[in-house]
Scaffold this motif. Sequence first.
Motif, short mmCIF file in Angstrom:
data_model
loop_
_atom_site.label_atom_id
_atom_site.label_comp_id
_atom_site.label_asym_id
_atom_site.label_seq_id
_atom_site.Cartn_x
_atom_site.Cartn_y
_atom_site.Cartn_z
N ALA A 128 0.99 -1.31 0.00
CA ALA A 128 0.00 0.00 -0.03
C ALA A 128 0.92 1.34 0.24
O ALA A 128 1.98 1.42 0.64
CB ALA A 128 -1.02 0.02 1.28
N GLY A 129 0.50 2.17 -0.61
CA GLY A 129 1.19 3.46 -0.86
C GLY A 129 2.69 3.30 -1.44
O GLY A 129 3.78 3.94 -1.03
N ARG A 130 2.87 2.48 -2.36
CA ARG A 130 4.25 2.16 -2.77
C ARG A 130 4.89 3.42 -3.66
O ARG A 130 5.88 3.75 -3.52
CB ARG A 130 4.05 1.15 -3.87
CG ARG A 130 5.32 0.36 -4.24
CD ARG A 130 4.88 -0.64 -5.34
NE ARG A 130 5.94 -1.73 -5.45
CZ ARG A 130 5.80 -2.72 -6.13
NH1 ARG A 130 4.56 -3.12 -6.78
NH2 ARG A 130 6.50 -3.70 -5.99
N LYS A 131 3.96 4.20 -4.20
CA LYS A 131 4.35 5.52 -4.99
C LYS A 131 4.92 6.32 -3.92
O LYS A 131 5.89 7.01 -4.26
CB LYS A 131 3.56 5.91 -5.99
CG LYS A 131 2.97 5.08 -7.13
CD LYS A 131 2.00 5.70 -8.07
CE LYS A 131 1.80 4.74 -9.38
NZ LYS A 131 0.82 5.37 -10.06
N ASP A 132 4.13 6.57 -2.89
CA ASP A 132 4.44 7.56 -1.69
C ASP A 132 5.64 7.20 -1.22
O ASP A 132 6.73 8.09 -1.01
CB ASP A 132 3.31 7.48 -0.65
CG ASP A 132 2.04 8.13 -1.25
OD1 ASP A 132 1.95 9.10 -2.33
OD2 ASP A 132 1.11 7.57 -0.62
N VAL A 133 5.99 5.95 -0.90
CA VAL A 133 7.35 5.72 -0.35
C VAL A 133 8.50 6.05 -1.42
O VAL A 133 9.54 6.25 -1.02
CB VAL A 133 7.24 4.22 0.02
CG1 VAL A 133 8.67 3.58 0.52
CG2 VAL A 133 6.38 3.82 1.27
#
Length: 174
Positions: A158-163
């Motif tokens: 979840a939230g791969r792009k944010d990381v």
Amino acid sequence: MNKGFAEQVIKKSHENVNKCLQCLKCTSGCPIASWMDYKPNQINRMIQMGYSDKVLGSSVIWLCVGCQTCVTRCPMKIDIPHVMDSLRQLAVKEKVSREPNVTMFHQLFLDSVKRWGRVHELELIGLYKLKSRQLFIDMQLGQQMFLKGKLKILPEVAGRKDVKRIFLNGQNNG
């Protein structure tokens, strides 16, 4: 001695270690101080004195668990765990760690978070075991964890792009 070391640490961590009063409250509250080669207050003092080799080569920067006990006790509110994070980054960058397996684990952990958006335990364990050449140590424990569903074949992402954006911003900021 590295006269600019304190400024380097302050710039990286955004924590002014020069404010340290050597009151020992950080060390007296630290739950793992008895296992450290240098105590938290000693690390602060060595940073102030410019002993970069001793600080970056010490085991304390890898042992600090970031529990924040020292921060709550510090009258100057120096965030020592954040300083320790910055010191780990400097040690990895300068390749001076005397804890090669811990340094490798640290990098593998960050790589996993960067790749998946969170740590993928099975990948982390597998890569660590291969690179450290400790393949069969505690293998039964790993099997038990896998059979109980504690180690997933694929991570829950979840939230791969944010990381990824966080890691990119971190590289741009030094």
